[in-house]
Design a protein around this motif. Structure first.
Motif, mmCIF file in Angstrom:
data_model
loop_
_atom_site.group_PDB
_atom_site.id
_atom_site.type_symbol
_atom_site.label_atom_id
_atom_site.label_comp_id
_atom_site.label_asym_id
_atom_site.label_seq_id
_atom_site.Cartn_x
_atom_site.Cartn_y
_atom_site.Cartn_z
ATOM 1 N N THR A 21 0.632 -1.108 -0.053
ATOM 2 C CA THR A 21 0.041 0.108 0.181
ATOM 3 C C THR A 21 1.122 1.276 -0.039
ATOM 4 N N GLU A 22 0.504 2.202 -0.552
ATOM 5 C CA GLU A 22 1.225 3.694 -0.806
ATOM 6 C C GLU A 22 0.644 4.467 0.188
ATOM 7 N N THR A 23 1.434 4.979 1.025
ATOM 8 C CA THR A 23 0.835 6.162 2.006
ATOM 9 C C THR A 23 1.707 7.387 1.877
ATOM 10 N N GLU A 24 1.214 8.497 2.105
ATOM 11 C CA GLU A 24 2.058 9.800 1.866
ATOM 12 C C GLU A 24 2.340 10.402 3.202
ATOM 13 N N ASN A 25 3.550 10.766 3.308
ATOM 14 C CA ASN A 25 3.854 11.416 4.787
ATOM 15 C C ASN A 25 3.723 12.747 4.804
ATOM 16 N N GLU A 77 5.859 3.076 0.238
ATOM 17 C CA GLU A 77 5.094 1.792 0.290
ATOM 18 C C GLU A 77 5.390 1.206 1.565
ATOM 19 N N GLU A 78 4.107 0.768 1.956
ATOM 20 C CA GLU A 78 4.175 -0.105 3.286
ATOM 21 C C GLU A 78 3.784 -1.541 3.056
#
Length: 327
Positions: free
Chosen positions: A223-227, A234-235
């Motif tokens: 899953t892609e997350t935005e900081n 990518e997690e």
């Protein structure tokens, strides 16, 4: 209208040292062929005054105790030490899997002995007495301790022809089988899973679908997350995928791998007067379901469904067809 008119019920039988190895690839509960074999042996063993015909058998497991030790991810059976042979040498240990069971057997029966309430109950007690001296899946039937009343007595249940009255009586029966689980056939899930896998890969086989339904599948998810700085990362996470329900791989009979050979054509065969054929085990997916989820006796019972022309010697159960039709 159903062909099943009577159910002969032997409740809460305690079986010691039954065979836990159901096939070359599965273990944990005796094969259904062992219970169908018991049904045929029982029918041949009945005295002449008991005019009964057996149409099918269902099994409800209330308790079990596998005779095995567990260490980590592996298990080992408790094996017996065999006596020395005639020459005084140590005999080889043959690995045997054993399991203690508490089960209820439900037979679909018909015949003259089913008429009359008092006659039916006498027949049920007499059949239970015969079964107490037989082997069930290689195990011994253990009688109730002296002075202890059995939880339930065997009885013969007559089913009504009226659908509503029949359904009401079966609902009452289901409550008497709780707590416990009944083993039913789920060929439909195997077919459905094979179709899904072939959408992803045309090379998928029935064996792939069978193994997929028989195990816990660990899948990796990205899953892609935005900081906070707006950067994408990518997690990785792991999930366990398995279809709902208590699914198990089970053997359901045998498939021919040779032509039908004439009697005496195969050396050292057990019976020189019967045609001979080499076979291998057939497998499918089974499901343990609570009895209160069964809507009719047909969903519980197993019966012989051979196709001699195709070389199939297998057992069948009508749970898949009825379950799919109600969805």
């Amino acid at each position: 209208m159903s062909e099943i008119k009577n159910l002969l019920i032997l409740p809460h039988l305690h079986v010691q040292n039954a065979n836990a190895i159901s096939s070359p690839m599965t273990w944990g509960f005796p094969a259904l062929s062992a219970f169908v074999g018991l049904m045929h042996a029982l029918e041949r063993k009945l005295p002449e005054h008991l005019e009964l015909e057996f149409q099918g058998v269902g099994v409800i497991c209330h308790d079990y105790q596998a005779q095995a030790s567990r260490g980590g991810f592996t298990r080992s059976f408790h094996l017996t030490r065999n006596p020395v042979d005639k020459s005084g040498n140590t005999a080889a240990i043959v690995e045997e899997g054993r399991i203690h069971l508490e089960i209820t057997l439900v037979f679909a029966v018909s015949g003259e002995a089913c008429h009359g309430d008092e006659e039916g109950q006498r027949v049920a007690r007499e059949v239970a007495e015969i079964v107490s001296g037989m082997r069930i899946a290689g195990g011994s039937v253990i009688p109730a301790p002296l002075g202890e009343e059995p939880r339930q007595h065997p009885w013969l249940e007559r089913l009504d022809d009226d659908p509503e009255a029949r359904a009401l009586r079966f609902r009452r029966l289901r409550r008497r089988w709780l707590p416990g689980f009944a083993l039913v056939c789920r060929d439909d899930l195997l077919t459905r899973r094979l179709a899904e896998m072939r959408e992803e890969s045309s090379e998928a086989t029935v064996l792939d679908a069978w193994l997929d339904l028989s195990r816990l599948n660990h899948e990796c998810r990205l899953t892609e997350t935005e900081n906070v700085e707006g950067e994408l990362r990518e997690e990785v996470s792991w999930e366990i995928r398995r279809p709902p329900g208590w699914l198990v791989p089970i053997p359901v009979g045998y498939g021919a791998i040779s032509r039908l050979l004439e009697p005496g054509e195969v050396a050292r065969a057990r019976d020189a007067t019967t045609p001979f054929r080499f076979v291998e085990s057939l497998y499918t997916i089974g499901q343990w379901v609570s009895p209160h989820r069964l809507s009719s006796p047909e969903e519980l019972l197993w019966y012989v469904d051979n196709d001699l022309d195709a070389g199939l010697y297998r057992l069948a159960n009508k749970f898949p067809a009825r379950h799919t039709a109600t969805q």
